[in-house]
Design a protein around this motif. Structure first.
Motif, PDB file in Angstrom:
ATOM      1  N   GLN A  89      65.494  14.403  50.387  1.00  0.00           N
ATOM      2  CA  GLN A  89      64.554  15.428  50.850  1.00  0.00           C
ATOM      3  C   GLN A  89      64.955  15.949  52.231  1.00  0.00           C
ATOM      4  OE1 GLN A  89      63.592  12.614  49.310  1.00  0.00           O
ATOM      5  NE2 GLN A  89      62.567  13.431  47.492  1.00  0.00           N
ATOM      6  N   SER A 135      64.045   8.866  51.381  1.00  0.00           N
ATOM      7  CA  SER A 135      63.759  10.280  51.632  1.00  0.00           C
ATOM      8  C   SER A 135      64.995  11.043  52.097  1.00  0.00           C
ATOM      9  CB  SER A 135      62.637  10.409  52.675  1.00  0.00           C
ATOM     10  OG  SER A 135      63.018   9.794  53.895  1.00  0.00           O
ATOM     11  N   SER A 155      65.837   7.018  56.861  1.00  0.00           N
ATOM     12  CA  SER A 155      66.719   8.109  56.463  1.00  0.00           C
ATOM     13  C   SER A 155      67.263   8.860  57.672  1.00  0.00           C
ATOM     14  CB  SER A 155      65.958   9.092  55.578  1.00  0.00           C
ATOM     15  OG  SER A 155      65.388   8.429  54.474  1.00  0.00           O
ATOM     16  N   SER A 210      66.671   9.534  45.308  1.00  0.00           N
ATOM     17  CA  SER A 210      65.444   9.977  45.965  1.00  0.00           C
ATOM     18  C   SER A 210      64.273   9.042  45.660  1.00  0.00           C
ATOM     19  CB  SER A 210      65.093  11.404  45.531  1.00  0.00           C
ATOM     20  OG  SER A 210      64.918  11.482  44.129  1.00  0.00           O
TER      21      SER A 210
END
Length: 280
Positions: free
Chosen positions: A94, A91, A61, A87
């Motif tokens: 997040q 990640s 990510s 998600s």
């Protein structure tokens, strides 16, 4: 002021599309052994390196700082909408949320929202394009509501022509993969409501699989939003163009986009994969 749209590098949007629709893209990272690239690396180079590599590349990510840099590049008075891949798969969502909190801690008080679109590749890319179209005329809260409805009504379907990368990535045992290959088994898959990848059907032969993919579009076409359909392929452009030509002749859509899958989804799919996305 126009709302700023930001998405990530799994969206498979070309540079031309990102410029045309003024969409900023935060790339993911791709690693072949000790070599590191960004997910916007040249597609021809990516597939050549994947063919030559004994191990699959690894993707990771974007860092929160990569998102924060994009936030700061926007006009401080400009609302920001971030759209990320599922998600469940990454990640990235997040990390974008972390960047949002970092920006708030630095004193940003403007409108900023991060949304998990629960799909990827051109499923994500098409949602980003639609958001960009609406961003010129809609208020921020209205756009958020519209995007959430679009996510709920979106369909992302795809086929794998080879199971080699599924096996190499540890998602299928080599024995099961060998049996499937001998039987010429192909997978028809989709993004689930939760954003996971799920198998719809296991079919024998490419031609039968492509027909079932077209039939799945046909099941929802009569009540579909016929303004857009998008296709992403993993290094099989002519096959994708031929398939989409047949599809839209049977199920017409106003606008058709065909792009090459980048490293994020291309690593999973292997060569010969076809993905379509639209909404109903």
């Amino acid at each position: 002021m126009t709302i700023k749209i930001i998405t990530d590098g799994s969206s498979d949007l070309t540079q031309e599309l990102s410029e045309q629709y003024n969409i900023s893209i935060v790339p993911l990272c791709v690693q072949f052994g000790h070599e590191q690239f960004k997910s916007n690396m040249d597609s021809e180079l990516f597939y050549a390196k994947m063919q030559a590599s004994e191990e699959l590349p690894k993707t990771s990510s974007p860092s929160p700082m990569a998102f924060l840099t994009q936030f700061k590049a926007a006009d401080p008075k400009q609302p920001i909408l971030v759209l990320t891949l599922s998600s469940v798969l990454s990640s990235t969502y997040q990390h974008a949320l972390m960047a949002k909190e970092m920006y708030r801690d630095e004193g940003f008080t403007g409108e900023l929202e991060v949304i998990d679109v629960k799909t990827t590749s051109m499923g994500l890319g098409l949602i980003a394009i639609r958001a960009s179209e609406w961003a010129h005329t809609m208020a921020f809260e209205a756009l958020l509501t519209r995007i959430q409805a679009l996510i709920t009504s979106s369909h992302t379907l795809f086929t794998l022509d080879t199971l080699e990368n599924v096996i190499r990535g540890g998602r299928m045992s080599r024995l099961a993969g060998k049996v499937a290959s001998v039987l010429n088994i192909k997978l028809l898959m989709q993004a689930s409501e939760e954003g996971a990848v799920e198998v719809v059907e296991k079919l024998r032969g490419t031609q039968k699989t492509m027909k079932h993919l077209m039939d799945k579009v046909g099941e929802t076409w009569h009540h579909a939003d016929k303004s857009w359909i998008a296709c992403a392929h993993s290094n099989c452009e002519e096959r994708a163009k031929a398939f989409m030509k047949d599809l839209v002749s049977k199920y017409p859509f106003d606008k058709v986009i065909i792009t090459n899958m980048g490293p994020v989804i291309g690593t999973y799919a292997g060569e010969g994969g076809i993905l379509v996305s639209y909404s109903s």
